[in-house]
Motif scaffolding. Structure first.
Motif, PDB file in Angstrom:
ATOM      1  N   GLU A   5     -97.896  31.865   3.585  1.00 49.47           N
ATOM      2  CA  GLU A   5     -96.839  31.815   4.612  1.00 49.47           C
ATOM      3  C   GLU A   5     -96.580  30.243   4.871  1.00 49.47           C
ATOM      4  OE1 GLU A   5     -95.184  33.125   8.769  1.00 49.47           O
ATOM      5  OE2 GLU A   5     -97.249  33.349   8.335  1.00 49.47           O
ATOM      6  N   LEU A   6     -95.391  29.896   4.786  1.00 49.98           N
ATOM      7  CA  LEU A   6     -94.957  28.435   4.802  1.00 49.98           C
ATOM      8  C   LEU A   6     -93.813  28.312   5.703  1.00 49.98           C
ATOM      9  CD1 LEU A   6     -95.343  25.313   4.600  1.00 49.98           C
ATOM     10  CD2 LEU A   6     -94.502  25.617   2.341  1.00 49.98           C
ATOM     11  N   GLN A   7     -93.825  27.683   6.898  1.00 49.38           N
ATOM     12  CA  GLN A   7     -92.678  27.793   7.931  1.00 49.38           C
ATOM     13  C   GLN A   7     -92.611  25.956   8.040  1.00 49.38           C
ATOM     14  OE1 GLN A   7     -92.714  29.903  11.265  1.00 49.38           O
ATOM     15  NE2 GLN A   7     -93.331  31.723  10.081  1.00 49.38           N
ATOM     16  N   ILE A   8     -91.406  25.510   7.446  1.00 49.19           N
ATOM     17  CA  ILE A   8     -91.218  24.059   7.559  1.00 49.19           C
ATOM     18  C   ILE A   8     -90.129  23.735   8.574  1.00 49.19           C
ATOM     19  CG2 ILE A   8     -92.101  23.537   5.377  1.00 49.19           C
ATOM     20  CD1 ILE A   8     -89.185  22.772   4.436  1.00 49.19           C
ATOM     21  N   GLY A   9     -90.088  22.735   9.210  1.00 49.82           N
ATOM     22  CA  GLY A   9     -89.228  22.214  10.152  1.00 49.82           C
ATOM     23  C   GLY A   9     -88.271  21.176   9.766  1.00 49.82           C
ATOM     24  N   SER A  10     -88.269  20.216  10.375  1.00 52.29           N
ATOM     25  CA  SER A  10     -87.326  18.973  10.144  1.00 52.29           C
ATOM     26  C   SER A  10     -88.181  18.213   8.966  1.00 52.29           C
ATOM     27  CB  SER A  10     -87.200  18.143  11.306  1.00 52.29           C
ATOM     28  OG  SER A  10     -88.299  17.589  11.750  1.00 52.29           O
ATOM     29  N   ILE A  11     -87.250  17.724   8.141  1.00 49.57           N
ATOM     30  CA  ILE A  11     -87.703  16.816   7.028  1.00 49.57           C
ATOM     31  C   ILE A  11     -87.095  15.178   7.471  1.00 49.57           C
ATOM     32  CG2 ILE A  11     -87.610  16.116   4.668  1.00 49.57           C
ATOM     33  CD1 ILE A  11     -87.094  19.084   3.980  1.00 49.57           C
ATOM     34  N   SER A  12     -87.875  14.522   7.770  1.00 47.50           N
ATOM     35  CA  SER A  12     -87.127  12.949   8.273  1.00 47.50           C
ATOM     36  C   SER A  12     -88.020  11.905   7.398  1.00 47.50           C
ATOM     37  CB  SER A  12     -87.513  12.842   9.649  1.00 47.50           C
ATOM     38  OG  SER A  12     -88.948  12.982  10.000  1.00 47.50           O
ATOM     39  N   ALA A  13     -86.895  10.757   7.484  1.00 42.75           N
ATOM     40  CA  ALA A  13     -87.561   9.774   6.830  1.00 42.75           C
ATOM     41  C   ALA A  13     -89.008   9.171   7.297  1.00 42.75           C
ATOM     42  CB  ALA A  13     -86.591   8.617   6.686  1.00 42.75           C
ATOM     43  N   LEU A  14     -90.045   8.540   6.348  1.00 41.93           N
ATOM     44  CA  LEU A  14     -91.129   7.943   7.066  1.00 41.93           C
ATOM     45  C   LEU A  14     -90.772   6.794   8.052  1.00 41.93           C
ATOM     46  CD1 LEU A  14     -93.993   8.506   6.336  1.00 41.93           C
ATOM     47  CD2 LEU A  14     -94.236   6.340   5.004  1.00 41.93           C
ATOM     48  N   PRO A  15     -91.479   6.993   9.067  1.00 40.97           N
ATOM     49  CA  PRO A  15     -91.189   5.705  10.563  1.00 40.97           C
ATOM     50  C   PRO A  15     -91.161   4.475   9.328  1.00 40.97           C
ATOM     51  CG  PRO A  15     -92.366   7.440  11.113  1.00 40.97           C
ATOM     52  CD  PRO A  15     -92.364   7.934   9.735  1.00 40.97           C
ATOM     53  N   LEU A  16     -90.488   3.588  10.088  1.00 39.50           N
ATOM     54  CA  LEU A  16     -90.676   2.152   9.538  1.00 39.50           C
ATOM     55  C   LEU A  16     -91.896   1.512   9.577  1.00 39.50           C
ATOM     56  CD1 LEU A  16     -88.717  -0.070   8.147  1.00 39.50           C
ATOM     57  CD2 LEU A  16     -88.259  -1.042  10.541  1.00 39.50           C
ATOM     58  N   ASN A  17     -92.746   1.799  10.710  1.00 49.24           N
ATOM     59  CA  ASN A  17     -94.164   1.231  10.660  1.00 49.24           C
ATOM     60  C   ASN A  17     -95.083   1.879   9.966  1.00 49.24           C
ATOM     61  OD1 ASN A  17     -94.513   3.834  11.907  1.00 49.24           O
ATOM     62  ND2 ASN A  17     -95.526   2.932  13.739  1.00 49.24           N
ATOM     63  N   LYS A  23     -94.097   2.650   6.467  1.00 49.11           N
ATOM     64  CA  LYS A  23     -93.413   2.375   5.201  1.00 49.11           C
ATOM     65  C   LYS A  23     -94.277   1.347   4.313  1.00 49.11           C
ATOM     66  CE  LYS A  23     -88.766   4.070   5.502  1.00 49.11           C
ATOM     67  NZ  LYS A  23     -87.583   3.758   5.322  1.00 49.11           N
ATOM     68  N   THR A  24     -94.215   1.439   3.132  1.00 49.74           N
ATOM     69  CA  THR A  24     -94.907   0.215   2.290  1.00 49.74           C
ATOM     70  C   THR A  24     -93.766  -0.527   1.780  1.00 49.74           C
ATOM     71  OG1 THR A  24     -96.701   2.033   1.610  1.00 49.74           O
ATOM     72  CG2 THR A  24     -96.496  -0.063   0.423  1.00 49.74           C
ATOM     73  N   TYR A  25     -94.108  -1.787   1.806  1.00 53.11           N
ATOM     74  CA  TYR A  25     -93.141  -2.668   1.267  1.00 53.11           C
ATOM     75  C   TYR A  25     -92.871  -2.433  -0.436  1.00 53.11           C
ATOM     76  CZ  TYR A  25     -91.027  -7.065  -0.585  1.00 53.11           C
ATOM     77  OH  TYR A  25     -90.251  -7.983  -0.890  1.00 53.11           O
ATOM     78  N   MET A  26     -91.775  -2.358  -0.680  1.00 53.45           N
ATOM     79  CA  MET A  26     -91.255  -2.291  -1.994  1.00 53.45           C
ATOM     80  C   MET A  26     -92.028  -0.524  -2.501  1.00 53.45           C
ATOM     81  SD  MET A  26     -89.259  -4.479  -2.807  1.00 53.45           S
ATOM     82  CE  MET A  26     -89.171  -4.438  -4.605  1.00 53.45           C
ATOM     83  N   GLY A  27     -92.311   0.251  -1.589  1.00 52.14           N
ATOM     84  CA  GLY A  27     -92.847   1.485  -1.815  1.00 52.14           C
ATOM     85  C   GLY A  27     -91.676   2.469  -2.237  1.00 52.14           C
ATOM     86  N   THR A  28     -92.271   3.691  -2.855  1.00 55.15           N
ATOM     87  CA  THR A  28     -91.202   4.781  -3.114  1.00 55.15           C
ATOM     88  C   THR A  28     -90.856   5.218  -1.811  1.00 55.15           C
ATOM     89  OG1 THR A  28     -93.009   6.252  -3.516  1.00 55.15           O
ATOM     90  CG2 THR A  28     -92.355   5.115  -5.422  1.00 55.15           C
ATOM     91  N   ALA A  29     -89.663   6.244  -1.960  1.00 53.97           N
ATOM     92  CA  ALA A  29     -89.152   6.750  -0.985  1.00 53.97           C
ATOM     93  C   ALA A  29     -90.190   7.720  -0.260  1.00 53.97           C
ATOM     94  CB  ALA A  29     -88.042   7.528  -1.345  1.00 53.97           C
ATOM     95  N   ALA A  30     -90.334   8.210   1.101  1.00 51.24           N
ATOM     96  CA  ALA A  30     -91.469   8.947   1.530  1.00 51.24           C
ATOM     97  C   ALA A  30     -90.772   9.541   2.729  1.00 51.24           C
ATOM     98  CB  ALA A  30     -92.586   8.226   2.152  1.00 51.24           C
ATOM     99  N   HIS A  31     -91.104  10.937   3.082  1.00 49.71           N
ATOM    100  CA  HIS A  31     -90.768  11.661   4.126  1.00 49.71           C
ATOM    101  C   HIS A  31     -91.442  12.571   4.861  1.00 49.71           C
ATOM    102  CE1 HIS A  31     -86.413  10.945   2.861  1.00 49.71           C
ATOM    103  NE2 HIS A  31     -86.937  11.129   1.702  1.00 49.71           N
ATOM    104  N   SER A  66     -96.879  14.259   4.864  1.00 50.99           N
ATOM    105  CA  SER A  66     -95.935  13.198   4.243  1.00 50.99           C
ATOM    106  C   SER A  66     -95.817  13.297   2.860  1.00 50.99           C
ATOM    107  CB  SER A  66     -96.447  11.724   4.747  1.00 50.99           C
ATOM    108  OG  SER A  66     -96.721  11.602   6.166  1.00 50.99           O
ATOM    109  N   ILE A  67     -94.686  13.331   2.402  1.00 51.97           N
ATOM    110  CA  ILE A  67     -94.439  13.460   0.894  1.00 51.97           C
ATOM    111  C   ILE A  67     -94.022  12.179   0.264  1.00 51.97           C
ATOM    112  CG2 ILE A  67     -94.524  15.807   0.706  1.00 51.97           C
ATOM    113  CD1 ILE A  67     -91.418  15.658   0.330  1.00 51.97           C
ATOM    114  N   ARG A  68     -94.198  11.830  -0.556  1.00 49.16           N
ATOM    115  CA  ARG A  68     -93.500  10.459  -1.292  1.00 49.16           C
ATOM    116  C   ARG A  68     -93.152  10.720  -2.644  1.00 49.16           C
ATOM    117  NH1 ARG A  68     -96.865   7.435  -4.527  1.00 49.16           N
ATOM    118  NH2 ARG A  68     -98.896   7.748  -4.389  1.00 49.16           N
ATOM    119  N   GLU A  69     -92.212   9.808  -3.374  1.00 48.90           N
ATOM    120  CA  GLU A  69     -91.678  10.123  -4.424  1.00 48.90           C
ATOM    121  C   GLU A  69     -92.687   9.441  -5.545  1.00 48.90           C
ATOM    122  OE1 GLU A  69     -87.345  10.027  -6.237  1.00 48.90           O
ATOM    123  OE2 GLU A  69     -87.803   8.268  -5.155  1.00 48.90           O
ATOM    124  N   LYS A  70     -93.146  10.033  -6.536  1.00 46.80           N
ATOM    125  CA  LYS A  70     -93.774   9.523  -7.667  1.00 46.80           C
ATOM    126  C   LYS A  70     -93.374   8.257  -8.022  1.00 46.80           C
ATOM    127  CE  LYS A  70     -96.160  13.625  -9.524  1.00 46.80           C
ATOM    128  NZ  LYS A  70     -96.236  14.289 -10.861  1.00 46.80           N
TER     129      LYS A  70
END
Length: 130
Positions: free
Chosen positions: A54-66, A68-76, A108-112
Motif C-alpha cells: 500500500e502506498l498513499q502519497i500526499g503533496s509533491i513539492s520542490a526541495l527546499p532551497l536550503n 538544494k545542491t548548486y547546479m544539481g538536478t531537479a529534486a522534490h 526526496s526524489i531527484r532526477e537522474k
C-alpha cells in the motif's frame, strides 16, 4: 553622464534582467506525476527485497532551497501518508512475509543526472528501510 554612456547602461541593465529572468525560469522544474513518483518509490523498495503493498502519497513539492545542491538536478519532496511493505525474503531481523507499515514519512526524489525525466530516491525520512 554622457548620453552615450546612459544608453549603454540602460541596455546593460535590460540584458541583465532578461538573463536573470531566463535563468530563473530554467531553474524551475515541474514536479513528476504521482504515477511516476509511485513507480520510483516501488522500484526503490523492490530493489531492496520489499514489495509495496500500500502506498498513499500526499503533496509533491520542490526541495527546499536550503537542501538544494548548486547546479544539481531537479529534486522534490514527496509526503508519504502511509506505506506498507512486505518483506520478500529473510533480511536480518525480518522474515519473509513480514509486513511493515509506516505513516507520516517523506521521501526526496531527484532526477537522474544522465537521464532526463527519470527519477531516483535520494533521501528517506520516517520510513525504515530493511
Amino acid at each position: 553622464m554622457h548620453m552615450r554612456q546612459a544608453r549603454g547602461l540602460f541596455r546593460y541593465r535590460g540584458n541583465l534582467v532578461i538573463l536573470l529572468l531566463s535563468l530563473y525560469l530554467i531553474s524551475c522544474s515541474v514536479a513528476p506525476s504521482s504515477d511516476v513518483v509511485q513507480d520510483t518509490i516501488r522500484k526503490f523498495f523492490e530493489d531492496r527485497k520489499c514489495r509495496v503493498i500500500e502506498l498513499q502519497i500526499g503533496s509533491i513539492s520542490a526541495l527546499p532551497l536550503n537542501q538544494k545542491t548548486y547546479m544539481g538536478t531537479a529534486a522534490h519532496v514527496v509526503e508519504i501518508r502511509k506505506i506498507t511493505l512486505e518483506i520478500s525474503e529473510d533480511l536480518r531481523e525480518y522474515r519473509n512475509g513480514d509486513l511493515l507499515t509506516f505513516a507520516n514519512g517523506s521521501i526526496s526524489i531527484r532526477e537522474k543526472v544522465d537521464a532526463k525525466n527519470q527519477w531516483i530516491v535520494a533521501n528517506i525520512s520516517g520510513i525504515r528501510v530493511p
